[in-house]
Design a protein around this motif. Structure first.
Motif, PDB file in Angstrom:
ATOM      1  N   ARG A 257      48.037  19.294  61.642  1.00  0.00           N
ATOM      2  CA  ARG A 257      49.027  18.411  61.004  1.00  0.00           C
ATOM      3  C   ARG A 257      48.337  17.415  60.071  1.00  0.00           C
ATOM      4  NH1 ARG A 257      51.919  17.238  65.083  1.00  0.00           N
ATOM      5  NH2 ARG A 257      53.821  18.327  64.446  1.00  0.00           N
ATOM      6  N   ALA A 258      47.270  16.796  60.562  1.00  0.00           N
ATOM      7  CA  ALA A 258      46.548  15.813  59.734  1.00  0.00           C
ATOM      8  C   ALA A 258      45.932  16.476  58.499  1.00  0.00           C
ATOM      9  CB  ALA A 258      45.463  15.147  60.576  1.00  0.00           C
ATOM     10  N   ALA A 259      45.369  17.669  58.669  1.00  0.00           N
ATOM     11  CA  ALA A 259      44.741  18.365  57.548  1.00  0.00           C
ATOM     12  C   ALA A 259      45.773  18.770  56.501  1.00  0.00           C
ATOM     13  CB  ALA A 259      43.993  19.598  58.060  1.00  0.00           C
ATOM     14  N   LEU A 260      46.906  19.253  56.930  1.00  0.00           N
ATOM     15  CA  LEU A 260      47.947  19.665  55.985  1.00  0.00           C
ATOM     16  C   LEU A 260      48.535  18.466  55.242  1.00  0.00           C
ATOM     17  CD1 LEU A 260      49.867  22.431  58.000  1.00  0.00           C
ATOM     18  CD2 LEU A 260      48.379  22.746  56.016  1.00  0.00           C
ATOM     19  N   ARG A 261      48.689  17.363  55.934  1.00  0.00           N
ATOM     20  CA  ARG A 261      49.210  16.163  55.260  1.00  0.00           C
ATOM     21  C   ARG A 261      48.230  15.692  54.177  1.00  0.00           C
ATOM     22  NH1 ARG A 261      53.566  13.515  57.703  1.00  0.00           N
ATOM     23  NH2 ARG A 261      52.928  11.533  56.775  1.00  0.00           N
ATOM     24  N   ARG A 262      46.939  15.851  54.460  1.00  0.00           N
ATOM     25  CA  ARG A 262      45.939  15.465  53.451  1.00  0.00           C
ATOM     26  C   ARG A 262      46.013  16.381  52.242  1.00  0.00           C
ATOM     27  NH1 ARG A 262      42.429  14.931  57.881  1.00  0.00           N
ATOM     28  NH2 ARG A 262      41.428  16.944  57.366  1.00  0.00           N
ATOM     29  N   ILE A 263      45.983  17.681  52.492  1.00  0.00           N
ATOM     30  CA  ILE A 263      45.901  18.624  51.362  1.00  0.00           C
ATOM     31  C   ILE A 263      47.208  18.678  50.571  1.00  0.00           C
ATOM     32  CG2 ILE A 263      46.670  20.701  52.607  1.00  0.00           C
ATOM     33  CD1 ILE A 263      44.454  22.228  51.138  1.00  0.00           C
ATOM     34  N   ARG A 264      48.321  18.325  51.222  1.00  0.00           N
ATOM     35  CA  ARG A 264      49.611  18.326  50.529  1.00  0.00           C
ATOM     36  C   ARG A 264      49.980  16.933  50.006  1.00  0.00           C
ATOM     37  NH1 ARG A 264      52.891  22.838  51.598  1.00  0.00           N
ATOM     38  NH2 ARG A 264      54.841  21.652  51.711  1.00  0.00           N
ATOM     39  N   HIS A 265      49.078  15.967  50.232  1.00  0.00           N
ATOM     40  CA  HIS A 265      49.282  14.586  49.749  1.00  0.00           C
ATOM     41  C   HIS A 265      50.612  14.014  50.245  1.00  0.00           C
ATOM     42  CE1 HIS A 265      45.810  15.356  47.194  1.00  0.00           C
ATOM     43  NE2 HIS A 265      46.430  16.406  46.654  1.00  0.00           N
ATOM     44  N   PRO A 267      52.859  11.330  51.851  1.00  0.00           N
ATOM     45  CA  PRO A 267      52.747   9.885  52.049  1.00  0.00           C
ATOM     46  C   PRO A 267      52.642   9.509  53.527  1.00  0.00           C
ATOM     47  CG  PRO A 267      54.439  10.392  50.445  1.00  0.00           C
ATOM     48  CD  PRO A 267      54.011  11.696  51.034  1.00  0.00           C
ATOM     49  N   ALA A 268      51.955   8.434  53.818  1.00  0.00           N
ATOM     50  CA  ALA A 268      51.645   8.045  55.191  1.00  0.00           C
ATOM     51  C   ALA A 268      52.884   7.918  56.078  1.00  0.00           C
ATOM     52  CB  ALA A 268      50.866   6.729  55.190  1.00  0.00           C
ATOM     53  N   LYS A 269      53.942   7.303  55.558  1.00  0.00           N
ATOM     54  CA  LYS A 269      55.125   7.051  56.387  1.00  0.00           C
ATOM     55  C   LYS A 269      56.187   8.150  56.263  1.00  0.00           C
ATOM     56  CE  LYS A 269      54.605   2.036  56.471  1.00  0.00           C
ATOM     57  NZ  LYS A 269      55.256   0.704  56.215  1.00  0.00           N
ATOM     58  N   ALA A 270      55.911   9.152  55.438  1.00  0.00           N
ATOM     59  CA  ALA A 270      56.889  10.234  55.253  1.00  0.00           C
ATOM     60  C   ALA A 270      56.757  11.260  56.381  1.00  0.00           C
ATOM     61  CB  ALA A 270      56.666  10.920  53.912  1.00  0.00           C
ATOM     62  N   GLU A 271      57.858  11.955  56.662  1.00  0.00           N
ATOM     63  CA  GLU A 271      57.817  12.993  57.686  1.00  0.00           C
ATOM     64  C   GLU A 271      57.077  14.214  57.151  1.00  0.00           C
ATOM     65  OE1 GLU A 271      62.099  15.208  56.746  1.00  0.00           O
ATOM     66  OE2 GLU A 271      61.895  13.934  58.519  1.00  0.00           O
ATOM     67  N   ASP A 272      56.667  15.092  58.052  1.00  0.00           N
ATOM     68  CA  ASP A 272      55.942  16.298  57.634  1.00  0.00           C
ATOM     69  C   ASP A 272      56.792  17.119  56.663  1.00  0.00           C
ATOM     70  OD1 ASP A 272      53.932  15.555  59.353  1.00  0.00           O
ATOM     71  OD2 ASP A 272      54.545  16.909  60.974  1.00  0.00           O
ATOM     72  N   ASP A 273      56.160  17.628  55.614  1.00  0.00           N
ATOM     73  CA  ASP A 273      56.875  18.499  54.677  1.00  0.00           C
ATOM     74  C   ASP A 273      56.469  19.960  54.913  1.00  0.00           C
ATOM     75  OD1 ASP A 273      54.302  18.212  53.789  1.00  0.00           O
ATOM     76  OD2 ASP A 273      54.825  18.082  51.658  1.00  0.00           O
ATOM     77  N   PHE A 274      56.285  20.300  56.162  1.00  0.00           N
ATOM     78  CA  PHE A 274      55.956  21.651  56.600  1.00  0.00           C
ATOM     79  C   PHE A 274      56.389  21.773  58.060  1.00  0.00           C
ATOM     80  CE2 PHE A 274      52.359  18.772  56.936  1.00  0.00           C
ATOM     81  CZ  PHE A 274      52.043  18.843  58.286  1.00  0.00           C
ATOM     82  N   SER A 275      56.323  22.971  58.570  1.00  0.00           N
ATOM     83  CA  SER A 275      56.755  23.200  59.960  1.00  0.00           C
ATOM     84  C   SER A 275      55.603  23.776  60.776  1.00  0.00           C
ATOM     85  CB  SER A 275      57.945  24.166  59.992  1.00  0.00           C
ATOM     86  OG  SER A 275      58.241  24.558  61.324  1.00  0.00           O
ATOM     87  N   LEU A 276      55.350  23.171  61.935  1.00  0.00           N
ATOM     88  CA  LEU A 276      54.370  23.686  62.897  1.00  0.00           C
ATOM     89  C   LEU A 276      55.121  24.097  64.161  1.00  0.00           C
ATOM     90  CD1 LEU A 276      51.403  21.117  62.728  1.00  0.00           C
ATOM     91  CD2 LEU A 276      51.623  23.304  61.558  1.00  0.00           C
ATOM     92  N   SER A 277      54.834  25.267  64.660  1.00  0.00           N
ATOM     93  CA  SER A 277      55.511  25.721  65.874  1.00  0.00           C
ATOM     94  C   SER A 277      54.586  26.619  66.679  1.00  0.00           C
ATOM     95  CB  SER A 277      56.809  26.458  65.531  1.00  0.00           C
ATOM     96  OG  SER A 277      56.538  27.598  64.734  1.00  0.00           O
ATOM     97  N   THR A 278      54.937  26.779  67.942  1.00  0.00           N
ATOM     98  CA  THR A 278      54.228  27.696  68.831  1.00  0.00           C
ATOM     99  C   THR A 278      55.276  28.555  69.530  1.00  0.00           C
ATOM    100  OG1 THR A 278      54.309  26.167  70.713  1.00  0.00           O
ATOM    101  CG2 THR A 278      52.398  26.000  69.240  1.00  0.00           C
ATOM    102  N   ALA A 279      54.827  29.586  70.215  1.00  0.00           N
ATOM    103  CA  ALA A 279      55.774  30.429  70.940  1.00  0.00           C
ATOM    104  C   ALA A 279      56.556  29.604  71.948  1.00  0.00           C
ATOM    105  CB  ALA A 279      55.025  31.569  71.640  1.00  0.00           C
TER     106      ALA A 279
END
Length: 420
Positions: A257-265, A267-279
């Motif tokens: 999550r931290a790596a994707l937020r960095r590479i996608r720039h 903003p610090a207070k914005a929600e994730d602009d991607f989805s992470l999930s597991t089974a």
């Protein structure tokens, strides 16, 4: 003074069954609401139990340590995403290399590209004498089969060298292979996917799990990722699968999550602009949805139980009136109030309990029939649904049978004996 007349539970139950059987047609109409209510709940529970089992089996193939990275939640291809999620930037294949280099808690990352045909066109696959558009096409990195192993029925998966060269090779899902090559001789043959020629190098074994029918993976075609990107440059529905190191999945999720937020720039207070999930998380979300469906079915069946309960109360009040003289005789012989209450309460519980049993048996029949018509659904009647259905039907009898039973026990024996 007459000694109190004691009735054994067996005699009480016998009298209740006799009373119900004597007016069996009336009793049947009375418990119809109970039957409908119990049938609804148990059947819905059976279908959802089978569907959940199929989903669990489906996601077990992806591995317990895998983390899925997509642009939007839900369908990894992006179809059906919420409007807000559709506006997100796509996941890029370059993220895979970035995550391998910057996230220490993962072992590897694979990339999948779901092919969306150009507007106005449809994907299809054909061989001489047969053509179908009931298929899906994905470009897959060669390491994907190491992260999410799949059993092969024939042949092999494509190699790293074939993937890097962008060669036109393909691995077919089992159902699609059966449709295209009924003689089970797909390996080495040629298929045409939307006009492009591919050599079949392997056929997957039937995938586990299903969603209201066959597993969609059984009608899929996998081609090398580089081949897919050259052939369909307009497609950008990328999907990454990261394999966490054993015991480090939770850490891997946070690091990714931290790596994707960095590479996608982001903003610090914005929600994730991607989805992470597991089974596990996908199954948990499914359980939340099915929980709502079960609650809805309980609410609907509750109306049937309410109607059935009112019908039982009504018929028991009629029964008390019809048997007033009988009650007077029993009281004159020394029967206590508790004996009268127990007798009529047993009749009410027998009525609703019979309705519960009939509803359970009927739902089992429906489940068995659905299992024969749609075997891939694997519907099964869970023990908890049977126990709950019968318990609720008995509880309805107790609740709606108390007032008529108390009313019967309060009759004056002298007045009851005079009743005509």
């Amino acid at each position: 003074m007459n000694a109190p007349v004691q009735m054994s539970p067996k005699e009480t139950l016998s009298m209740a069954l006799d009373a119900v059987w004597t007016h069996r047609f009336r009793s049947g109409l009375t418990i119809l609401g109970i039957v409908i209510g119990i049938t609804t709940v148990v059947t819905v529970a059976s279908l959802l139990t089978g569907l959940r089992k199929g989903i669990v089996d489906f996601f077990q193939e992806f591995g317990p340590d895998n983390i899925f990275i997509a642009k939007a939640s839900g369908d990894p291809s992006g179809n059906g995403a919420r409007p807000k999620e559709r506006k997100r930037k796509p996941i890029r294949p370059e993220y895979a290399d970035y995550l391998r280099s910057n996230v220490r808690s993962i072992l590897d990352v694979s990339t999948t590209l779901f092919i969306n045909p150009p507007s106005g066109s449809v994907l299809n696959v054909k061989v001489p004498g047969f053509e179908t558009d009931n298929m899906s096409l994905s470009g897959v990195s060669a390491n994907a089969y190491g992260l999410s192993p799949r059993e092969l029925r024939f042949g092999r998966v494509f190699t790293q060298e074939e993937a890097q060269r962008g060669q036109r090779v393909a691995v077919l899902g089992s159902s699609l292979a059966d449709a295209l090559f009924p003689a089970n001789d797909a390996v080495g043959k040629t298929v045409f996917v939307s006009g492009a020629e591919y050599t079949v190098v392997g056929v997957f074994a039937p995938a586990k799990g299903s969603f209201f029918g066959e597993n969609g993976m059984d009608r899929a075609i996998d081609i090398p990722l580089q081949t897919a990107r050259m052939r369909y440059p307009q497609s950008d529905s990328f999907f990454l699968t990261a394999k966490a190191r054993p015991g480090m999945r939770a850490d891997a999720i946070e690091e990714i999550r931290a790596a994707l937020r960095r590479i996608r720039h982001t903003p610090a207070k914005a929600e994730d602009d991607f989805s992470l999930s597991t089974a596990d998380s996908i199954i948990e979300n499914f359980d939340k949805i099915t929980g709502m469906i079960v609650l809805l079915s309980i609410a609907i069946s509750g109306l049937g139980l309410l109607v059935g309960g009112i019908g039982v109360m009504n018929i028991m009040l009629v029964s008390v009136t019809e048997r007033t003289r009988e009650i007077g005789v029993r009281k004159a012989l020394g029967a206590r109030r508790g004996d009268i209450v127990l007798q009529f309460l047993t009749e009410a519980v027998t009525l609703t309990g019979a309705g519960g049993v009939i509803g359970i048996l009927f739902s089992m029949g429906v489940t068995l029939l659905l299992g024969l018509v749609l075997p891939s659904l694997h519907p099964e009647v869970p023990a908890w649904a049977v126990f709950t259905g019968f318990s609720v039907s008995v509880a309805v009898g107790v609740f709606f049978g108390v007032w008529p039973a108390v009313k019967a026990s309060q009759l004056d024996p002298v007045e009851a004996l005079r009743y005509e």
